[in-house]
Enzyme design. Structure first.
Site, PDB file in Angstrom:
ATOM      1  N   MET A  63      34.843  31.413  28.453  1.00  0.00           N
ATOM      2  CA  MET A  63      34.272  30.186  29.002  1.00  0.00           C
ATOM      3  C   MET A  63      35.343  29.079  29.003  1.00  0.00           C
ATOM      4  O   MET A  63      35.240  28.103  29.746  1.00  0.00           O
ATOM      5  CB  MET A  63      33.049  29.737  28.206  1.00  0.00           C
ATOM      6  CG  MET A  63      33.331  29.399  26.763  1.00  0.00           C
ATOM      7  SD  MET A  63      31.836  29.027  25.859  1.00  0.00           S
ATOM      8  CE  MET A  63      31.549  27.360  26.380  1.00  0.00           C
TER       9      MET A  63
ATOM     10  N   GLY B 135      34.980  -1.790  38.353  1.00  0.00           N
ATOM     11  CA  GLY B 135      36.346  -2.271  38.481  1.00  0.00           C
ATOM     12  C   GLY B 135      36.335  -3.555  39.285  1.00  0.00           C
ATOM     13  O   GLY B 135      36.628  -3.565  40.465  1.00  0.00           O
ATOM     14  N   ARG B 136      35.928  -4.661  38.615  1.00  0.00           N
ATOM     15  CA  ARG B 136      35.818  -5.934  39.335  1.00  0.00           C
ATOM     16  C   ARG B 136      37.175  -6.396  39.837  1.00  0.00           C
ATOM     17  O   ARG B 136      37.311  -6.862  40.941  1.00  0.00           O
ATOM     18  CB  ARG B 136      35.233  -7.005  38.409  1.00  0.00           C
ATOM     19  CG  ARG B 136      33.739  -7.101  38.441  1.00  0.00           C
ATOM     20  CD  ARG B 136      33.316  -8.425  37.840  1.00  0.00           C
ATOM     21  NE  ARG B 136      34.070  -8.693  36.611  1.00  0.00           N
ATOM     22  CZ  ARG B 136      33.647  -8.381  35.394  1.00  0.00           C
ATOM     23  NH1 ARG B 136      32.493  -7.789  35.239  1.00  0.00           N
ATOM     24  NH2 ARG B 136      34.372  -8.639  34.323  1.00  0.00           N
TER      25      ARG B 136
ATOM     26  N   SER C 177      46.375  27.578  27.653  1.00  0.00           N
ATOM     27  CA  SER C 177      46.988  27.651  26.320  1.00  0.00           C
ATOM     28  C   SER C 177      47.987  26.537  26.050  1.00  0.00           C
ATOM     29  O   SER C 177      48.327  26.272  24.903  1.00  0.00           O
ATOM     30  CB  SER C 177      47.714  28.988  26.150  1.00  0.00           C
ATOM     31  OG  SER C 177      46.885  30.044  26.540  1.00  0.00           O
TER      32      SER C 177
ATOM     33  N   GLY D 145      44.219  30.873  23.366  1.00  0.00           N
ATOM     34  CA  GLY D 145      45.528  30.232  23.303  1.00  0.00           C
ATOM     35  C   GLY D 145      46.655  31.189  22.959  1.00  0.00           C
ATOM     36  O   GLY D 145      47.783  30.765  22.767  1.00  0.00           O
TER      37      GLY D 145
ATOM     38  N   THR E  62      48.174  26.540  32.564  1.00  0.00           N
ATOM     39  CA  THR E  62      47.583  27.520  31.655  1.00  0.00           C
ATOM     40  C   THR E  62      46.732  26.784  30.628  1.00  0.00           C
ATOM     41  O   THR E  62      47.114  25.697  30.196  1.00  0.00           O
ATOM     42  CB  THR E  62      48.661  28.350  30.916  1.00  0.00           C
ATOM     43  OG1 THR E  62      48.058  28.990  29.783  1.00  0.00           O
ATOM     44  CG2 THR E  62      49.802  27.492  30.402  1.00  0.00           C
TER      45      THR E  62
ATOM     46  N   ILE F 187      37.060   0.430  30.176  1.00  0.00           N
ATOM     47  CA  ILE F 187      36.956   1.555  31.098  1.00  0.00           C
ATOM     48  C   ILE F 187      37.703   1.296  32.405  1.00  0.00           C
ATOM     49  O   ILE F 187      37.993   2.220  33.142  1.00  0.00           O
ATOM     50  CB  ILE F 187      35.490   1.942  31.428  1.00  0.00           C
ATOM     51  CG1 ILE F 187      34.788   0.825  32.201  1.00  0.00           C
ATOM     52  CG2 ILE F 187      34.733   2.326  30.183  1.00  0.00           C
ATOM     53  CD1 ILE F 187      33.533   1.306  32.890  1.00  0.00           C
ATOM     54  N   ASP F 188      38.035   0.019  32.680  1.00  0.00           N
ATOM     55  CA  ASP F 188      38.676  -0.280  33.970  1.00  0.00           C
ATOM     56  C   ASP F 188      40.141   0.120  34.028  1.00  0.00           C
ATOM     57  O   ASP F 188      40.725   0.163  35.096  1.00  0.00           O
ATOM     58  CB  ASP F 188      38.595  -1.792  34.266  1.00  0.00           C
ATOM     59  CG  ASP F 188      37.167  -2.235  34.508  1.00  0.00           C
ATOM     60  OD1 ASP F 188      36.338  -1.361  34.807  1.00  0.00           O
ATOM     61  OD2 ASP F 188      36.890  -3.439  34.389  1.00  0.00           O
TER      62      ASP F 188
END
Length: 705
Positions: free
Chosen positions: A584, A130-131, A452, A496, A450, A86-87
């Site tokens: 939505m 984030g070490r 789309s 789209g 956009t 994840i870092d």
């Protein structure tokens, strides 16, 4: 989320005995190809394992655990790595698997904190993971417009305490009711002393007396379901990894499959690991400029953009260009448009221009709805969905005279249009009208926005990632509903226009069984094959189905038709429901990717405008009438590229409002394979082995997202 097959930081694998046991386990099962998904630790370990392999086999043979036959048969071990961390701390790839999801968690929290901070006039110090790498802190600061950010690669200068407090109190004086400070857990000052979130809080309280709170996000950032971007990234990388293993020979070095811009590439594993270790070394030795450069162009680009947008210089220090630049939104709303407007306005002001905002697109332009917009006016816009300026689909052709009048009245020297296919058509119309109206002989640039993703000349458009996440979330919920009731198939219609991007990528991210799109014609036989495939699937343990359909994929095979066909053919085996997602998909707060992409691409477009204004300024006025003064800025494979709209005409299908060639169609077979259809995968586009190159500072500008 997480990892289904489990993950561990294995102590015994660090010893030779542990690796010996691992080699034995692999040989027992006849495995000589490994795909390792993990951070730099796992990948370094895997590489060591490969280097020791022949020695380990010989030792096993001496101990009599395996025979000489096995030593010969399994003589070589091939390894391909995928970076899951994840870092985003691994050199050689723009995005590691898991980073985007972690950013989603952080941004959700920041958005929630912003509302409470605003009502209480508080200052919040947020500590993110984030070490050794400040990527998460930096990008979330960029994505929420934080006041200050602390990262290990770029420590603040001596006396930062004073400048930070001055900045916070200036913001308060400007009627800004909240301050957000983001701290990476490994943040340090220029003497390599740690800067903790508590230290920052105490400082603000002592010096300014602001009501200050600390929030430490911790392991929340690792959890949750993966974002659409991560699901698609991981799926693409998984394919690349298998292709790399299939092509590997004893002579090829262990490689990592990684992402450069929108392109999959292969890099030698050890080069990446060495480069990653170089960063740490540079930081330990206080060579911070080099540390930032070693992190790669995407990181450097983020840092430069953050510095540009977060600190307003005093008016006295700003250059005066005497140019007026107008910004407008055109087309349907897309999440991230506001982030793009904010970046454009602030970079424009930094470059010394006077910035004007046009309300309600070309229609508002014709009616004279245009006003000057200042640095403070766009504060807090990054996280807002929709379009604050207002946007209309109206094209300029019927208002040319009035728009020309407005450009003359307000003395507009350049135009920046943020929008979808209508924005592209609008620029074509304006450049065609240059012969008649001198007012349109000014630099014009378009930034694609956009849901789309149907604008020629760009792989991505602002807003598409947010829409994709909405579709993926909804599909996840619908799948849960379907597996609860058992034997149920859902037909879901996405937006789209004629562009199948959302349907296809949504299907890939949500694990759908089929996606019907306009770009790939289908007939009744294909529909029948899909029904039969689902009938077979209902006999297995997974008794649910998900089918996506683009709204315009076929005028006769409508969503209702497909729903009725499936209902009839599936009688007694499964029942069917339909769901039209509708608008939505245009709403919601922008995803981290759209905020970041919108901010960076827009800042770059504004810098292009400044350059063009200088080039075309002659005898006291701006005059630009060449094709290359009307451009679209798009992401093409690896780089952000300016392309004249006139040249993009040949690449466009104007009837269906889509580009003639679309990169994501290559991913279609992948979706079918994952839905267990027998099909072939086109490997012509697979990555070639390259070397990790140190980029030049110039290159950071074209750099990735």
């Amino acid at each position: 989320g997480g990892t289904v097959i489990g993950s561990a930081r294995c102590k015994s694998f660090r010893t030779r005995e542990g690796r010996l046991q691992a080699a034995y386990n692999l040989v027992q099962r006849g495995i000589t190809n490994l795909c390792v998904i993990g951070g730099d630790g796992s990948l370094t370990g895997a590489n060591l394992f490969r280097e020791e392999w022949s020695g380990l086999l010989e030792e096993l043979a001496q101990k009599g655990k395996i025979d000489e036959e096995a030593v010969k048969k399994y003589a070589y071990l091939n390894i391909v790595g995928m970076v899951g961390s994840i870092d985003n701390d691994f050199c050689g790839t723009d995005m590691t698997i898991g980073t985007d999801s972690a950013l989603h968690r952080i941004i959700e929290v920041v958005d929630a904190i912003m509302t409470t901070a605003q009502s209480h006039q508080r200052t919040f110090v947020l500590e993110v993971m984030g070490r050794h790498c400040g990527y998460l802190a930096l990008v979330s600061a960029l994505a929420c417009g934080a006041d200050w950010v602390f990262i290990p690669e770029y420590p603040p200068e001596e006396g930062w305490e004073d400048s930070m407090c001055v900045k916070l109190s200036e913001n308060r004086a400007r009627k800004k009711r909240l301050n957000i400070i983001i701290v990476a857990e490994g943040a340090i000052d220029c003497h390599n002393k740690p800067i903790t979130s508590e230290k920052v809080k105490d400082l603000v309280v002592q010096r300014l007396g602001f009501d200050t709170r600390v929030t430490i996000l911790g392991h929340v950032q690792r959890g949750g379901t993966p974002s659409a971007f991560d699901r698609i990234l991981a799926s693409r990388m998984g394919v690349e990894a298998v292709l790399a293993l299939l092509e590997a020979t004893p002579a090829t070095p262990a490689c990592v499959v990684s992402l450069s811009g929108n392109q999959a590439v292969r890099l030698p594993l050890m080069e990446c690991v060495q480069m990653t270790q170089e960063v740490q070394k540079a930081m330990d030795e206080g060579r911070f400029v080099e540390a930032v450069r070693l992190r790669g162009r995407s990181f450097e680009n983020n840092l430069n953009t953050y510095k540009l947008l977060s600190h307003k210089k005093p008016d006295a220090e700003l250059p005066k260009s005497n140019f007026n630049v107008a910004v407008l939104n055109v087309g349907a709303p897309a999440a991230g448009m506001n982030a793009a407007v904010r970046a454009a306005v602030r970079v424009g002001i930094t470059e010394g221009h006077k910035m004007f905002a046009v309300i309600d697109g070309f229609e508002g332009f014709a009616k004279g709805k245009i006003k000057e917009i200042s640095w403070g006016d766009v504060g807090g816009w990054t996280g807002q969905g929709g379009s604050i300026l207002g946007t209309k689909r109206t094209l300029p052709a019927k208002y040319l005279e009035k728009i020309a009048d407005q450009m003359r009245t307000n003395n507009i020297n350049a135009l920046m249009v943020i929008g979808g296919f209508e924005a592209y058509l609008g620029l074509l119309e304006l450049s065609a009208a240059r012969e008649k109206y001198d007012e349109f002989c000014v630099p014009m640039v378009m930034v694609p926005a956009t849901v789309s993703n149907n604008v020629p000349g760009s792989d991505f458009s602002i807003g598409a990632d947010t829409a994709l996440n909405t579709i993926t979330d909804t599909c996840d919920r619908i799948k849960q509903s379907a597996s609860g009731t058992k034997r149920r198939v859902f037909i879901i219609e996405t937006m789209g226009g004629y562009c199948g991007y959302l349907a296809n990528m949504g299907a890939l991210a949500a694990g759908a069984d089929a996606a019907y799109i306009f770009e790939e014609q289908f007939d009744i036989r294909e529909l029948q094959a899909n029904v039969e495939h689902l009938t077979e699937k209902m006999k297995t343990s997974i008794q649910r189905g998900l089918v996506l359909r683009n709204e315009n994929c076929n005028e006769n095979y409508t969503t209702d038709f497909i729903y009725q066909l499936y209902s009839e053919e599936g009688k007694g085996v499964f029942d069917c429901r339909k769901n039209v997602l509708g608008h939505m998909q245009q709403g919601g707060a922008p995803s981290p990717f759209d905020r970041n992409f919108g901010t960076k691409i827009s800042a770059k477009a504004m810098q292009w405008i400044s350059k063009k204004l200088k080039e075309t300024y002659r005898k006291g006025k701006v005059f630009a009438n060449t094709d290359d003064s009307v451009c679209l800025l798009g992401m093409c494979r690896r780089n952000l590229v300016f392309q004249p709209v006139a040249e993009l005409k040949t690449e466009t299908d104007f009837v269906h409002r889509i580009p003639k060639e679309q990169w994501w169609l290559k991913l279609r077979p992948l979706m079918k394979i994952l839905a267990k259809y027998k099909t072939s995968y086109d490997v012509s586009d697979s990555g070639q082995l390259e070397h990790v190159a140190m980029h030049s500072p110039k290159e950071a500008e074209t750099g990735a997202i």
